[in-house]
Every structure is written in structure tokens, then in C-alpha cells.
Motif scaffolding. Structure first.
Motif, PDB file in Angstrom:
ATOM      1  N   UNK A  29       0.704  -1.261  -0.043  1.00  0.00           N
ATOM      2  CA  UNK A  29      -0.030  -0.144  -0.106  1.00  0.00           C
ATOM      3  C   UNK A  29       0.850   1.264  -0.009  1.00  0.00           C
ATOM      4  N   UNK A  30       1.744   1.230   0.781  1.00  0.00           N
ATOM      5  CA  UNK A  30       2.469   2.474   1.104  1.00  0.00           C
ATOM      6  C   UNK A  30       3.510   2.764   0.046  1.00  0.00           C
ATOM      7  N   UNK A  31       3.687   2.168  -1.056  1.00  0.00           N
ATOM      8  CA  UNK A  31       4.497   2.165  -2.335  1.00  0.00           C
ATOM      9  C   UNK A  31       3.831   2.794  -3.525  1.00  0.00           C
ATOM     10  N   UNK A  32       2.336   2.883  -3.230  1.00  0.00           N
ATOM     11  CA  UNK A  32       1.559   3.185  -4.318  1.00  0.00           C
ATOM     12  C   UNK A  32       0.803   4.649  -4.196  1.00  0.00           C
ATOM     13  N   UNK A  33       0.410   5.268  -5.185  1.00  0.00           N
ATOM     14  CA  UNK A  33      -0.543   6.169  -5.329  1.00  0.00           C
ATOM     15  C   UNK A  33      -2.075   5.598  -4.921  1.00  0.00           C
ATOM     16  N   UNK A  34      -2.859   6.363  -4.540  1.00  0.00           N
ATOM     17  CA  UNK A  34      -4.344   6.232  -4.412  1.00  0.00           C
ATOM     18  C   UNK A  34      -5.145   7.088  -4.986  1.00  0.00           C
ATOM     19  N   UNK A  35      -6.095   6.972  -5.543  1.00  0.00           N
ATOM     20  CA  UNK A  35      -7.396   7.619  -6.178  1.00  0.00           C
ATOM     21  C   UNK A  35      -8.708   7.322  -5.685  1.00  0.00           C
ATOM     22  N   UNK A  36      -9.550   8.435  -6.040  1.00  0.00           N
ATOM     23  CA  UNK A  36     -10.951   8.076  -5.927  1.00  0.00           C
ATOM     24  C   UNK A  36     -11.546   8.793  -7.213  1.00  0.00           C
ATOM     25  N   UNK A  37     -12.435   8.002  -7.844  1.00  0.00           N
ATOM     26  CA  UNK A  37     -12.984   8.074  -9.026  1.00  0.00           C
ATOM     27  C   UNK A  37     -14.551   8.094  -8.593  1.00  0.00           C
ATOM     28  N   UNK A  38     -15.452   8.506  -9.440  1.00  0.00           N
ATOM     29  CA  UNK A  38     -16.938   8.228  -9.248  1.00  0.00           C
ATOM     30  C   UNK A  38     -17.722   8.070 -10.422  1.00  0.00           C
ATOM     31  N   UNK A  39     -18.862   7.394 -10.167  1.00  0.00           N
ATOM     32  CA  UNK A  39     -19.502   7.226 -11.489  1.00  0.00           C
ATOM     33  C   UNK A  39     -21.185   7.410 -11.319  1.00  0.00           C
ATOM     34  N   UNK A  40     -21.631   8.307 -11.971  1.00  0.00           N
ATOM     35  CA  UNK A  40     -23.040   8.460 -11.825  1.00  0.00           C
ATOM     36  C   UNK A  40     -23.897   7.754 -12.757  1.00  0.00           C
ATOM     37  N   UNK A  41     -25.312   7.593 -12.571  1.00  0.00           N
ATOM     38  CA  UNK A  41     -26.025   6.565 -13.685  1.00  0.00           C
ATOM     39  C   UNK A  41     -25.863   7.129 -14.841  1.00  0.00           C
ATOM     40  N   UNK A  42     -25.619   6.698 -15.779  1.00  0.00           N
ATOM     41  CA  UNK A  42     -25.662   7.128 -17.275  1.00  0.00           C
ATOM     42  C   UNK A  42     -24.345   7.895 -17.707  1.00  0.00           C
ATOM     43  N   UNK A  43     -23.366   8.177 -16.595  1.00  0.00           N
ATOM     44  CA  UNK A  43     -22.181   8.794 -16.949  1.00  0.00           C
ATOM     45  C   UNK A  43     -21.007   8.035 -16.937  1.00  0.00           C
ATOM     46  N   UNK A  44     -19.835   8.511 -17.418  1.00  0.00           N
ATOM     47  CA  UNK A  44     -18.630   7.743 -17.378  1.00  0.00           C
ATOM     48  C   UNK A  44     -17.884   7.991 -16.015  1.00  0.00           C
ATOM     49  N   UNK A  45     -17.176   7.090 -15.925  1.00  0.00           N
ATOM     50  CA  UNK A  45     -16.336   7.010 -14.462  1.00  0.00           C
ATOM     51  C   UNK A  45     -15.338   8.314 -14.582  1.00  0.00           C
ATOM     52  N   UNK A  46     -15.443   9.376 -13.589  1.00  0.00           N
ATOM     53  CA  UNK A  46     -14.416  10.447 -13.488  1.00  0.00           C
ATOM     54  C   UNK A  46     -13.719  10.672 -12.612  1.00  0.00           C
ATOM     55  N   UNK A  47     -12.660  11.106 -12.527  1.00  0.00           N
ATOM     56  CA  UNK A  47     -11.384  11.322 -11.702  1.00  0.00           C
ATOM     57  C   UNK A  47     -11.987  12.422 -10.649  1.00  0.00           C
ATOM     58  N   UNK A  48     -12.010  12.039  -9.222  1.00  0.00           N
ATOM     59  CA  UNK A  48     -12.048  12.829  -8.141  1.00  0.00           C
ATOM     60  C   UNK A  48     -10.734  13.383  -7.506  1.00  0.00           C
ATOM     61  N   UNK A  49     -10.052  12.501  -6.989  1.00  0.00           N
ATOM     62  CA  UNK A  49      -8.833  13.121  -6.206  1.00  0.00           C
ATOM     63  C   UNK A  49      -7.882  11.703  -6.449  1.00  0.00           C
ATOM     64  N   UNK A  50      -6.498  12.307  -5.866  1.00  0.00           N
ATOM     65  CA  UNK A  50      -5.566  11.152  -5.910  1.00  0.00           C
ATOM     66  C   UNK A  50      -4.300  11.807  -5.020  1.00  0.00           C
ATOM     67  N   UNK A  51      -3.550  10.853  -4.321  1.00  0.00           N
ATOM     68  CA  UNK A  51      -2.790  11.317  -3.567  1.00  0.00           C
ATOM     69  C   UNK A  51      -1.442  10.285  -3.874  1.00  0.00           C
ATOM     70  N   UNK A  52      -0.382  10.724  -3.772  1.00  0.00           N
ATOM     71  CA  UNK A  52       0.836  10.021  -4.050  1.00  0.00           C
ATOM     72  C   UNK A  52       1.218   9.050  -2.822  1.00  0.00           C
ATOM     73  N   UNK A  53       2.384   8.239  -2.792  1.00  0.00           N
ATOM     74  CA  UNK A  53       2.530   7.395  -1.788  1.00  0.00           C
ATOM     75  C   UNK A  53       3.049   7.846  -0.583  1.00  0.00           C
ATOM     76  N   UNK A  54       3.444   9.136  -0.357  1.00  0.00           N
ATOM     77  CA  UNK A  54       3.879   9.756   0.716  1.00  0.00           C
ATOM     78  C   UNK A  54       2.711  10.543   1.077  1.00  0.00           C
ATOM     79  N   UNK A  55       1.707  10.831   0.426  1.00  0.00           N
ATOM     80  CA  UNK A  55       0.914  11.983   0.803  1.00  0.00           C
ATOM     81  C   UNK A  55       1.277  13.301   0.706  1.00  0.00           C
TER      82      UNK A  55
END
Length: 122
Positions: A29-55
Motif C-alpha cells: 500500500x505505502x508504495x503506491x498512489x491512491x485515487x478516488x473516482x466516481x460514476x453517476x448513472x448514465x455517465x462515465x467514470x470520472x476522476x475525483x482526487x488522488x494522492x501519491x505514496x507519501x501523501x
């Protein structure tokens, strides 16, 4: 193999806050970046936020900048998304993801959770 489990979604009113959590299994876990995406009905998945390995580096979509905050606790293998001043247009299924770096597109990430539903009523 990495498993990601999201929690913290729910039904709230406009202007309320929620904090999403994503717990990751495995020792990488601590070696990787993490992200959040979201998808609303009828829409494509979209980027919300991301953070690198160290924060130390974060990125946000323009639609959530100033309202959402991504953070991580590497000791707990967990990434968070604090969502304030929620709007009805934030309603979506929110996915946690893990990858080698911060990417604004979903194909940059390798592992995905099952998602947690956020519904914001007006």
C-alpha cells in the motif's frame, strides 16, 4: 493481489459532509498512489482526487477542489476522502483505486474497490 474495500457512503442533504474510507490489504500500500473516482448513472467514470505514496502530493478535479480533501494513513493502509459542502451533483458510486502514480484517467490504475454509494438530496 491487493483488495480495496470502501466504506462511509450514505444519503445526506446538500451542504452536509461525509468521509469515505478505503482499506487496502497487502504490504505494498505505502508504495503506491491512491485515487478516488466516481460514476453517476448514465455517465462515465470520472476522476475525483488522488494522492501519491507519501501523501505529499495531491490532485483534485475542478468540480471538487476546495470541498474535498484526500489523505492517507500508511500505518493503517487506509486512504480517506473528506467531502464537505456536498451538492446533489456529487451523487455517484465512489470507487477507490491504487496505482503506480497519480493519473487523471482510470486506465492508469491497477486495482479497484467495489464502490460505495453517495447520494445527496437537495
Amino acid at each position: 493481489q491487493v483488495q480495496l474495500v470502501e466504506s462511509g457512503g450514505g444519503l445526506v442533504q446538500a451542504g452536509d459532509s461525509l468521509r469515505l474510507s478505503c482499506a487496502a490489504s497487502g504490504n505494498t500500500f505505502r508504495s503506491y498512489a491512491m485515487g478516488w473516482f466516481r460514476q453517476a448513472p448514465g455517465k462515465e467514470r470520472e476522476f475525483v482526487a488522488a494522492i501519491n505514496w507519501s501523501g505529499g502530493t495531491t490532485r483534485y478535479s475542478d468540480s471538487v477542489k476546495g470541498r474535498f480533501t484526500i489523505s492517507r494513513d500508511n500505518a493503517k493502509n487506509t486512504v480517506y476522502l473528506q467531502m464537505n459542502n456536498l451538492k446533489p451533483e456529487d451523487t455517484a458510486l465512489y470507487y477507490c483505486t491504487l496505482g503506480p502514480g497519480i493519473f487523471l484517467y482510470s486506465s492508469g490504475y491497477r486495482y479497484w474497490g467495489q464502490g460505495t454509494q453517495v447520494t445527496v438530496s437537495s
